[in-house]
Design a protein around this motif. Structure first.
Motif, PDB file in Angstrom:
ATOM      1  N   ALA A 164     -16.486  -2.769 -14.648  1.00  0.00           N
ATOM      2  CA  ALA A 164     -16.061  -2.360 -12.858  1.00  0.00           C
ATOM      3  C   ALA A 164     -15.807  -2.935 -12.260  1.00  0.00           C
ATOM      4  O   ALA A 164     -14.953  -3.311 -11.787  1.00  0.00           O
ATOM      5  N   GLU A 165     -17.499  -3.784 -12.051  1.00  0.00           N
ATOM      6  CA  GLU A 165     -16.702  -5.670 -10.975  1.00  0.00           C
ATOM      7  C   GLU A 165     -15.501  -6.040 -10.885  1.00  0.00           C
ATOM      8  O   GLU A 165     -15.399  -6.313 -10.396  1.00  0.00           O
ATOM      9  N   ASN A 166     -15.445  -6.701 -12.107  1.00  0.00           N
ATOM     10  CA  ASN A 166     -14.832  -7.896 -12.446  1.00  0.00           C
ATOM     11  C   ASN A 166     -12.562  -6.755 -12.602  1.00  0.00           C
ATOM     12  O   ASN A 166     -12.040  -8.374 -12.661  1.00  0.00           O
ATOM     13  N   MET A 167     -12.903  -5.838 -12.606  1.00  0.00           N
ATOM     14  CA  MET A 167     -11.583  -4.979 -12.443  1.00  0.00           C
ATOM     15  C   MET A 167     -10.608  -4.878 -11.468  1.00  0.00           C
ATOM     16  O   MET A 167     -12.021  -4.894 -10.247  1.00  0.00           O
ATOM     17  N   THR A 168      -9.324  -5.310 -11.201  1.00  0.00           N
ATOM     18  CA  THR A 168      -8.740  -4.761  -9.688  1.00  0.00           C
ATOM     19  C   THR A 168      -8.963  -3.521  -9.751  1.00  0.00           C
ATOM     20  O   THR A 168      -9.369  -2.159 -10.866  1.00  0.00           O
ATOM     21  N   PRO A 169      -9.090  -3.265  -8.711  1.00  0.00           N
ATOM     22  CA  PRO A 169      -8.883  -1.313  -8.277  1.00  0.00           C
ATOM     23  C   PRO A 169      -7.625  -0.953  -9.093  1.00  0.00           C
ATOM     24  O   PRO A 169      -7.683   0.711  -9.280  1.00  0.00           O
ATOM     25  N   GLU A 170      -6.654  -1.578  -9.138  1.00  0.00           N
ATOM     26  CA  GLU A 170      -5.705  -1.357  -9.614  1.00  0.00           C
ATOM     27  C   GLU A 170      -5.181  -1.066 -10.691  1.00  0.00           C
ATOM     28  O   GLU A 170      -5.186   0.396 -11.547  1.00  0.00           O
ATOM     29  N   ARG A 171      -6.499  -1.679 -11.742  1.00  0.00           N
ATOM     30  CA  ARG A 171      -6.558  -1.211 -12.934  1.00  0.00           C
ATOM     31  C   ARG A 171      -7.820  -0.100 -13.217  1.00  0.00           C
ATOM     32  O   ARG A 171      -7.647   0.737 -14.705  1.00  0.00           O
ATOM     33  N   ARG A 172      -8.312   0.231 -12.624  1.00  0.00           N
ATOM     34  CA  ARG A 172      -9.662   0.911 -12.414  1.00  0.00           C
ATOM     35  C   ARG A 172      -8.579   2.189 -12.308  1.00  0.00           C
ATOM     36  O   ARG A 172      -8.910   3.576 -13.599  1.00  0.00           O
ATOM     37  N   ALA A 173      -7.968   2.482 -11.586  1.00  0.00           N
ATOM     38  CA  ALA A 173      -7.076   3.365 -11.229  1.00  0.00           C
ATOM     39  C   ALA A 173      -6.301   4.266 -12.098  1.00  0.00           C
ATOM     40  O   ALA A 173      -6.137   4.932 -13.023  1.00  0.00           O
ATOM     41  N   GLU A 174      -5.890   2.880 -12.946  1.00  0.00           N
ATOM     42  CA  GLU A 174      -4.994   3.318 -14.810  1.00  0.00           C
ATOM     43  C   GLU A 174      -5.770   3.728 -15.691  1.00  0.00           C
ATOM     44  O   GLU A 174      -5.721   4.983 -15.969  1.00  0.00           O
TER      45      GLU A 174
END
Length: 64
Positions: free
Chosen positions: A41-51
């Motif tokens: 989760a730390e390495n993901m972009t906020p957009e990817r987490r939202a997807e």
């Protein structure tokens, strides 16, 4: 509730064994898995987490 208290007393006095349910998973592996999820989760972009969250919500609320 009284039954649970009696069982705790019997376990404490050694009259009854304390049976722990084993889920078959290695505790060390479970701990590493939890760490891995946080790191991912730390390495993901906020957009990817939202997807991912949106896809999970759609799956949860999907009608069969």
């Amino acid at each position: 509730m009284i039954g649970n208290a009696v069982r705790v007393m019997r376990i404490a006095t050694g009259e009854e064994a304390d049976d722990i349910v084993d889920d078959g998973k290695d505790p060390a592996a479970k701990a590493l898995g939890a760490k891995g999820g946080k790191k991912r989760a730390e390495n993901m972009t906020p957009e990817r987490r939202a997807e991912i969250a949106k896809k999970a919500a759609e799956s949860r609320w999907k009608k069969d």
